[in-house]
Design an enzyme around this catalytic site. Structure first.
Site, PDB file in Angstrom:
ATOM      1  N   ASP A   6      -2.564  65.771  33.323  1.00 56.46           N
ATOM      2  CA  ASP A   6      -2.786  66.252  34.697  1.00 56.46           C
ATOM      3  C   ASP A   6      -1.765  67.340  34.973  1.00 56.46           C
ATOM      4  O   ASP A   6      -0.586  67.066  35.163  1.00 56.46           O
ATOM      5  CB  ASP A   6      -2.643  65.104  35.690  1.00 56.46           C
ATOM      6  CG  ASP A   6      -2.711  65.584  37.136  1.00 56.46           C
ATOM      7  OD1 ASP A   6      -3.475  66.527  37.412  1.00 56.46           O
ATOM      8  OD2 ASP A   6      -1.978  65.022  37.981  1.00 56.46           O
ATOM      9  N   GLY A   8      -0.166  69.732  37.301  1.00 55.80           N
ATOM     10  CA  GLY A   8       0.005  69.977  38.725  1.00 55.80           C
ATOM     11  C   GLY A   8       0.948  71.129  38.994  1.00 55.80           C
ATOM     12  O   GLY A   8       1.600  71.665  38.085  1.00 55.80           O
ATOM     13  N   ASN A   9       1.063  71.502  40.255  1.00 60.32           N
ATOM     14  CA  ASN A   9       1.905  72.634  40.630  1.00 60.32           C
ATOM     15  C   ASN A   9       3.383  72.399  40.347  1.00 60.32           C
ATOM     16  O   ASN A   9       4.118  73.336  40.049  1.00 60.32           O
ATOM     17  CB  ASN A   9       1.722  72.953  42.118  1.00 60.32           C
ATOM     18  CG  ASN A   9       0.398  73.610  42.407  1.00 60.32           C
ATOM     19  OD1 ASN A   9       0.115  74.690  41.915  1.00 60.32           O
ATOM     20  ND2 ASN A   9      -0.439  72.945  43.196  1.00 60.32           N
ATOM     21  N   THR A  10       3.814  71.148  40.436  1.00 61.33           N
ATOM     22  CA  THR A  10       5.227  70.829  40.239  1.00 61.33           C
ATOM     23  C   THR A  10       5.475  70.148  38.902  1.00 61.33           C
ATOM     24  O   THR A  10       6.433  70.477  38.199  1.00 61.33           O
ATOM     25  CB  THR A  10       5.740  69.917  41.370  1.00 61.33           C
ATOM     26  OG1 THR A  10       5.513  70.567  42.628  1.00 61.33           O
ATOM     27  CG2 THR A  10       7.226  69.651  41.215  1.00 61.33           C
ATOM     28  N   ASN A  11       4.615  69.185  38.552  1.00 60.06           N
ATOM     29  CA  ASN A  11       4.810  68.406  37.332  1.00 60.06           C
ATOM     30  C   ASN A  11       3.538  68.335  36.503  1.00 60.06           C
ATOM     31  O   ASN A  11       2.433  68.490  37.022  1.00 60.06           O
ATOM     32  CB  ASN A  11       5.250  66.972  37.665  1.00 60.06           C
ATOM     33  CG  ASN A  11       6.610  66.921  38.324  1.00 60.06           C
ATOM     34  OD1 ASN A  11       7.557  67.539  37.863  1.00 60.06           O
ATOM     35  ND2 ASN A  11       6.720  66.171  39.411  1.00 60.06           N
ATOM     36  N   ALA A 108      -9.435  70.736  40.630  1.00 58.31           N
ATOM     37  CA  ALA A 108      -9.702  69.727  39.610  1.00 58.31           C
ATOM     38  C   ALA A 108      -9.025  68.405  39.955  1.00 58.31           C
ATOM     39  O   ALA A 108      -9.570  67.327  39.685  1.00 58.31           O
ATOM     40  CB  ALA A 108      -9.219  70.226  38.254  1.00 58.31           C
ATOM     41  N   ASP A 109      -7.833  68.466  40.561  1.00 54.59           N
ATOM     42  CA  ASP A 109      -7.122  67.235  40.923  1.00 54.59           C
ATOM     43  C   ASP A 109      -7.899  66.444  41.973  1.00 54.59           C
ATOM     44  O   ASP A 109      -7.947  65.201  41.915  1.00 54.59           O
ATOM     45  CB  ASP A 109      -5.712  67.552  41.419  1.00 54.59           C
ATOM     46  CG  ASP A 109      -5.696  68.571  42.561  1.00 54.59           C
ATOM     47  OD1 ASP A 109      -6.665  69.351  42.705  1.00 54.59           O
ATOM     48  OD2 ASP A 109      -4.707  68.596  43.309  1.00 54.59           O
ATOM     49  N   ASP A 129      -3.286  62.292  48.490  1.00 54.58           N
ATOM     50  CA  ASP A 129      -2.415  62.649  47.374  1.00 54.58           C
ATOM     51  C   ASP A 129      -1.170  63.337  47.929  1.00 54.58           C
ATOM     52  O   ASP A 129      -1.238  64.449  48.446  1.00 54.58           O
ATOM     53  CB  ASP A 129      -3.164  63.576  46.405  1.00 54.58           C
ATOM     54  CG  ASP A 129      -2.381  63.836  45.121  1.00 54.58           C
ATOM     55  OD1 ASP A 129      -1.205  63.419  45.040  1.00 54.58           O
ATOM     56  OD2 ASP A 129      -2.941  64.443  44.205  1.00 54.58           O
ATOM     57  N   THR A 184      23.125  64.707  60.361  1.00 58.68           N
ATOM     58  CA  THR A 184      22.126  65.657  59.862  1.00 58.68           C
ATOM     59  C   THR A 184      21.166  65.013  58.877  1.00 58.68           C
ATOM     60  O   THR A 184      19.942  65.222  58.942  1.00 58.68           O
ATOM     61  CB  THR A 184      22.823  66.858  59.198  1.00 58.68           C
ATOM     62  OG1 THR A 184      23.660  67.498  60.161  1.00 58.68           O
ATOM     63  CG2 THR A 184      21.799  67.855  58.670  1.00 58.68           C
TER      64      THR A 184
END
Length: 255
Positions: A6, A8-11, A108-109, A129, A184
């Site tokens: 899979d 993905g944009n990050t992993n 696709a995801d 997701d 903070t």
């Protein structure tokens, strides 16, 4: 054994199935600058650490939301495993009827998660997701993807705060004990976690109203699904392997 990927944009998530059993899963960062040799060397090493050798893999399927990396991953699969992977895209059997104005625009995801959720939980079902973006996929009892809601991702929003302000840092994503922060870190945690919980509740409420149903299965997936699920009681289940399971299901439909 089946290797499911899979992208993905990050992993990039890898999963190895022996029949219906998920033997191992791994997660590495997705970077366009990496070569097929780099991805392959890392993956083969991870597999070896789990007692899985290259020759054990006899099928590969992958989904991608980064077109620029598709060739790299295909080349990696062919060079290291000698297998041309099955890629999620036009012409692939999924059993899912997409009701979008332009089905080719659907990621696709989203397709894989929708197939997986309907196969595992039936319909109607909503898949949330929690990835780089937060997506809500709405599937009815006929296995039709009625539509999608796309909102900013949790980490994406946090990174925006930290990089676009002079005095707000990156903080751990965890729910504080109170919504009114005294420092903070707690102020930001409250805004992000409770804010996204409210976003999820409101969108789910509107989806139910639009569908004319009071009760609908809600499945959360993605790295931060568990955190939000603790704050949103309408989330029915957290399924961390939803996408990998969906890839296996689609592979079996097409082999």
């Amino acid at each position: 054994m089946l290797l499911a990927i899979d992208l993905g944009n990050t992993n990039i998530k890898y999963g190895v199935f022996n029949g219906d059993n998920l033997l191992a899963s791994f997660r590495v960062s997705s970077r366009i600058s990496r070569t097929a040799d780099e991805y392959g060397s890392v993956l083969v090493g991870l597999l070896h650490d789990r007692g899985i050798e290259k020759g054990d893999i006899d099928g590969i399927i992958f989904s991608s939301v980064i077109p620029a990396l598709n060739y790299t991953i295909c080349h990696m699969c062919e060079y290291f495993f000698g297998i041309t992977p099955l890629m999620i895209g036009p012409g692939i059997k999924t059993g899912l009827n997409i009701k979008a104005e332009n089905p080719r625009e659907v990621g696709a995801d989203i397709i894989v998660n929708s197939v997986s959720a309907f196969t595992k939980y039936g319909g109607p079902v909503v898949v949330i997701d929690f990835g780089t973006a937060t997506t809500f996929d709405v599937i009815n009892e006929k296995c039709e993807l009625l539509g999608v809601v796309i909102a900013p991702g949790i980490k994406t929003s946090l990174e925006g705060l930290a990089t676009k302000t002079a005095q707000l840092p990156m903080v751990e994503l965890d729910a504080p004990k109170t919504v009114i922060g005294k420092n903070t870190k707690h102020c930001m945690q409250a805004g992000i976690i409770f804010g996204f919980a409210g976003l999820v509740e409101n969108i789910l409420r509107k989806i139910k109203k639009e569908l004319g149903v009071d009760d609908i299965k809600v499945v959360a997936t993605g790295g931060l699904g568990e955190i939000i699920a603790r704050e949103v009681k309408t989330i029915s289940v957290v399924d961390r392997t939803l996408t990998l399971d969906g890839l296996k299901t689609i592979y079996e439909l097409n082999k």
